[in-house]
Design a protein around this motif. Sequence first.
Motif, PDB file in Angstrom:
ATOM      1  N   SER A   1       0.650   9.274  13.918  1.00 48.26           N
ATOM      2  CA  SER A   1      -0.827   8.809  14.348  1.00 48.26           C
ATOM      3  C   SER A   1      -0.888   7.685  15.209  1.00 48.26           C
ATOM      4  N   ARG A   2      -2.266   7.777  16.112  1.00 43.54           N
ATOM      5  CA  ARG A   2      -2.306   6.263  16.815  1.00 43.54           C
ATOM      6  C   ARG A   2      -4.060   6.251  16.818  1.00 43.54           C
ATOM      7  N   GLU A   3      -4.877   5.430  16.808  1.00 43.01           N
ATOM      8  CA  GLU A   3      -6.494   5.172  16.177  1.00 43.01           C
ATOM      9  C   GLU A   3      -6.559   3.724  16.533  1.00 43.01           C
ATOM     10  N   ALA A   4      -6.802   3.629  17.788  1.00 46.26           N
ATOM     11  CA  ALA A   4      -7.424   1.469  18.248  1.00 46.26           C
ATOM     12  C   ALA A   4      -6.529   0.832  18.523  1.00 46.26           C
ATOM     13  N   GLY A   5      -5.822   1.851  19.143  1.00 41.53           N
ATOM     14  CA  GLY A   5      -4.429   1.118  19.672  1.00 41.53           C
ATOM     15  C   GLY A   5      -3.475   1.265  19.138  1.00 41.53           C
ATOM     16  N   ARG A   6      -3.055   1.714  17.355  1.00 49.34           N
ATOM     17  CA  ARG A   6      -2.564   1.423  16.227  1.00 49.34           C
ATOM     18  C   ARG A   6      -1.780   2.365  16.542  1.00 49.34           C
ATOM     19  N   THR A   7      -0.641   2.403  16.167  1.00 48.52           N
ATOM     20  CA  THR A   7       0.637   3.156  16.053  1.00 48.52           C
ATOM     21  C   THR A   7       1.562   3.531  14.663  1.00 48.52           C
ATOM     22  N   ARG A   8       1.010   4.523  13.888  1.00 46.34           N
ATOM     23  CA  ARG A   8       2.128   4.832  12.928  1.00 46.34           C
ATOM     24  C   ARG A   8       3.477   6.055  12.753  1.00 46.34           C
ATOM     25  N   ARG A   9       3.629   6.007  11.876  1.00 48.38           N
ATOM     26  CA  ARG A   9       4.140   7.336  11.696  1.00 48.38           C
ATOM     27  C   ARG A   9       4.855   7.747  10.448  1.00 48.38           C
ATOM     28  N   ILE A  10       5.431   9.099  10.622  1.00 47.19           N
ATOM     29  CA  ILE A  10       5.656   9.462   9.488  1.00 47.19           C
ATOM     30  C   ILE A  10       7.517  10.073  10.031  1.00 47.19           C
ATOM     31  N   LEU A  11       8.119  10.194   8.420  1.00 54.79           N
ATOM     32  CA  LEU A  11       9.803   9.899   9.207  1.00 54.79           C
ATOM     33  C   LEU A  11      10.154  11.405   9.126  1.00 54.79           C
TER      34      LEU A  11
ATOM     35  N   TRP B   1      -3.340  16.635  18.373  1.00 57.25           N
ATOM     36  CA  TRP B   1      -4.281  17.076  17.044  1.00 57.25           C
ATOM     37  C   TRP B   1      -5.470  16.324  17.210  1.00 57.25           C
ATOM     38  N   ARG B   2      -6.367  16.573  17.094  1.00 61.18           N
ATOM     39  CA  ARG B   2      -7.569  15.233  17.077  1.00 61.18           C
ATOM     40  C   ARG B   2      -8.074  15.072  15.782  1.00 61.18           C
ATOM     41  N   ALA B   3      -9.077  14.371  15.433  1.00 59.58           N
ATOM     42  CA  ALA B   3      -9.769  14.022  13.881  1.00 59.58           C
ATOM     43  C   ALA B   3     -10.990  14.504  14.547  1.00 59.58           C
TER      44      ALA B   3
ATOM     45  N   ARG C   1      -8.479   9.281  15.929  1.00 62.64           N
ATOM     46  CA  ARG C   1      -7.838   9.608  15.717  1.00 62.64           C
ATOM     47  C   ARG C   1      -6.713  10.705  16.252  1.00 62.64           C
ATOM     48  N   THR C   2      -5.688  10.511  16.324  1.00 61.69           N
ATOM     49  CA  THR C   2      -4.774  11.333  17.362  1.00 61.69           C
ATOM     50  C   THR C   2      -3.588  11.532  16.566  1.00 61.69           C
ATOM     51  N   LEU C   3      -3.010  12.765  16.594  1.00 56.74           N
ATOM     52  CA  LEU C   3      -2.003  12.954  15.492  1.00 56.74           C
ATOM     53  C   LEU C   3      -1.061  13.726  16.599  1.00 56.74           C
TER      54      LEU C   3
ATOM     55  N   HIS D   1       0.856  -1.179  -0.365  1.00 58.41           N
ATOM     56  CA  HIS D   1       0.306  -0.078  -0.356  1.00 58.41           C
ATOM     57  C   HIS D   1       0.917   1.029   0.058  1.00 58.41           C
ATOM     58  N   LEU D   2       0.425   1.952  -0.741  1.00 55.95           N
ATOM     59  CA  LEU D   2       1.814   3.263  -1.102  1.00 55.95           C
ATOM     60  C   LEU D   2       0.442   4.393   0.103  1.00 55.95           C
ATOM     61  N   THR D   3       1.527   4.413   1.182  1.00 52.28           N
ATOM     62  CA  THR D   3       1.062   5.028   2.423  1.00 52.28           C
ATOM     63  C   THR D   3       2.353   5.739   2.691  1.00 52.28           C
ATOM     64  N   PRO D   4       2.824   7.172   3.418  1.00 49.84           N
ATOM     65  CA  PRO D   4       3.667   7.584   4.487  1.00 49.84           C
ATOM     66  C   PRO D   4       3.629   7.080   5.428  1.00 49.84           C
ATOM     67  N   TRP D   5       2.790   6.754   6.016  1.00 52.86           N
ATOM     68  CA  TRP D   5       2.306   5.951   7.117  1.00 52.86           C
ATOM     69  C   TRP D   5       2.624   4.787   7.823  1.00 52.86           C
ATOM     70  N   GLN D   6       3.440   5.057   8.153  1.00 55.19           N
ATOM     71  CA  GLN D   6       4.397   3.473   8.810  1.00 55.19           C
ATOM     72  C   GLN D   6       4.538   2.571   9.547  1.00 55.19           C
ATOM     73  N   PRO D   7       3.942   1.484   9.939  1.00 61.76           N
ATOM     74  CA  PRO D   7       3.644   1.183  11.144  1.00 61.76           C
ATOM     75  C   PRO D   7       4.670   1.293  12.114  1.00 61.76           C
ATOM     76  N   VAL D   8       5.096   0.967  13.933  1.00 62.03           N
ATOM     77  CA  VAL D   8       5.810   1.237  14.499  1.00 62.03           C
ATOM     78  C   VAL D   8       5.865  -0.263  15.196  1.00 62.03           C
ATOM     79  N   ASP D   9       7.701  -0.722  14.790  1.00 70.57           N
ATOM     80  CA  ASP D   9       7.872  -2.141  15.585  1.00 70.57           C
ATOM     81  C   ASP D   9       7.258  -2.096  17.621  1.00 70.57           C
ATOM     82  N   ASP D  10       7.296  -2.733  17.524  1.00 71.14           N
ATOM     83  CA  ASP D  10       6.859  -3.350  18.917  1.00 71.14           C
ATOM     84  C   ASP D  10       7.974  -2.558  20.268  1.00 71.14           C
TER      85      ASP D  10
END
Length: 492
Positions: free
Chosen positions: A425-435, A407-409, A414-416, A384-393
């Motif tokens: 980006s945090r949502e439903a216990g899932r965290t992703r990031r853009i470096l 910031w909140r949606a 969803r929270t930034l 999937h072509l998205t700049p959001w990348q999963p954050v390892d444990d």
Amino acid sequence: MVTQVSRSNVNGVRVYQADLPGVCCGTLVFGVGKRNEPATLSGITHLLEHLLFRLMEPISVEHSAVVSDNSLTVYASGSADEVGQFFSDFTRAIGRLGEVSEQDLKFEKRIIRIEHPNNFDEPSTGLLTYRYGLHGVGLANFGAPSTMDMTRQEVTDWAARWLHAENTSLAFSQALPATLDLRLPRGPVAHTEQPEALLETPALVASAKNGVALSLLVPRDDVDLLQIALRHELFIGLRHRRGLIYDVGTFTTPVDGELSELVFVLDPEDKHIDTTVRLVSETLRRIATAGFGKAATDSARIHGSAQAQRTFAGLDYLDRLAEDGLHGWSTRSPEQGLEDATEVTSEQLTGVLVGSVASVIIAFNEGTSLSKRTLKSLALSVTHLTPWQPVDDDFPQPAASTAQSTWRAKGGKRTLIVTDTNLFSREAGRTRRILFEDIVMAGDRSCGCLTLVDSQGRSIEFQADNWKRLKSLKRRLIEILDPALVRSFPKH
């Protein structure tokens, strides 16, 4: 008939000349194109071309120009004297770029937006971008949304960097006239580096583009015949037998002196995308195992011979010599092309496909969910072509932050979270990031939106409809990023 080509030099510009019947045709080639433009200046060669023609107006000679991934190519036809004078005037216009007014600049930007509205307004990507990111030839498919923000000084500096005698060649179809007096500054020979592929292949990519597309890297000397044969197999299988598509579009793009990208674009209805993806993969496997059929091989022989015979007119061959010579690439003669086409066999075509299939990318519209059957058949996971990348444990989670960095949606949970190095980006216990160090351009729109583009050409846009306190989020992100990466984009 062998086309006799003489090679000479006019004021440092390499010249390829042949004595051909009919109207005089000339082609002036500059070794700068989309692949040379950084993301923040994508489209600047096209803007430069428009401004040079504007400085020459009125122009009475039939002329045109095109910016490709590798070059800016200017065409003219008429009498030899007229064509020679046109190219002389064009090179002199380069030295007159200081005469361009702000009104001229705005006028030509408006024309370009009318010419290519989608490219002008949005960052876009293509199969070369998926493969190489925003590096070298991967920039060939990128849009030009920062065109509206480009300045006269940036255009002048770009011309000074690339439009000089050592980076220019000329193809001319008649004896060189006295009116041909090319005046270009001298400069170093331009070198274009080929980037490393970023996408591991074979690959299955969910794309913003409609339909289905297939990409292969093929030896340059083999790409034309493979294109004809494989298009025949896909067209017969997917249209004539299954009725899933209307047509198979084909495109080739030189990657370097050895390889070209070969692309097939298919146009199924959305409900048939899944089946089309599976059948494309099965077609490749079948041919690699059983070989190309007689009909596909005959098609390559007949149409390939016709293509080669057309180059005997000399114009296509002259133009290829002019462009390839700038990049240090070899150019196959029409005679060799005709011989290859008339003698091609199924075994040869199959060998080329087998040697190229490891580079395959199959892209499909991201609005389609592929079935388990198709995914099992391809044995590939979807990229999937998205700049959001999963954050390892084991990656340090962002600390509980203040309201000033959170910031909140709107209408969601969803929270930034913004730190000095990452956007989380945090949502439903899932965290992703853009470096942030991966960002190569940020588009600041007057409507209040902000677009971030990373080095792989993936983009994300933040809009007021989706985020609370968007103005402060946008301000904070712009503060963190290198100011040179922030460009004004057109308003939505």
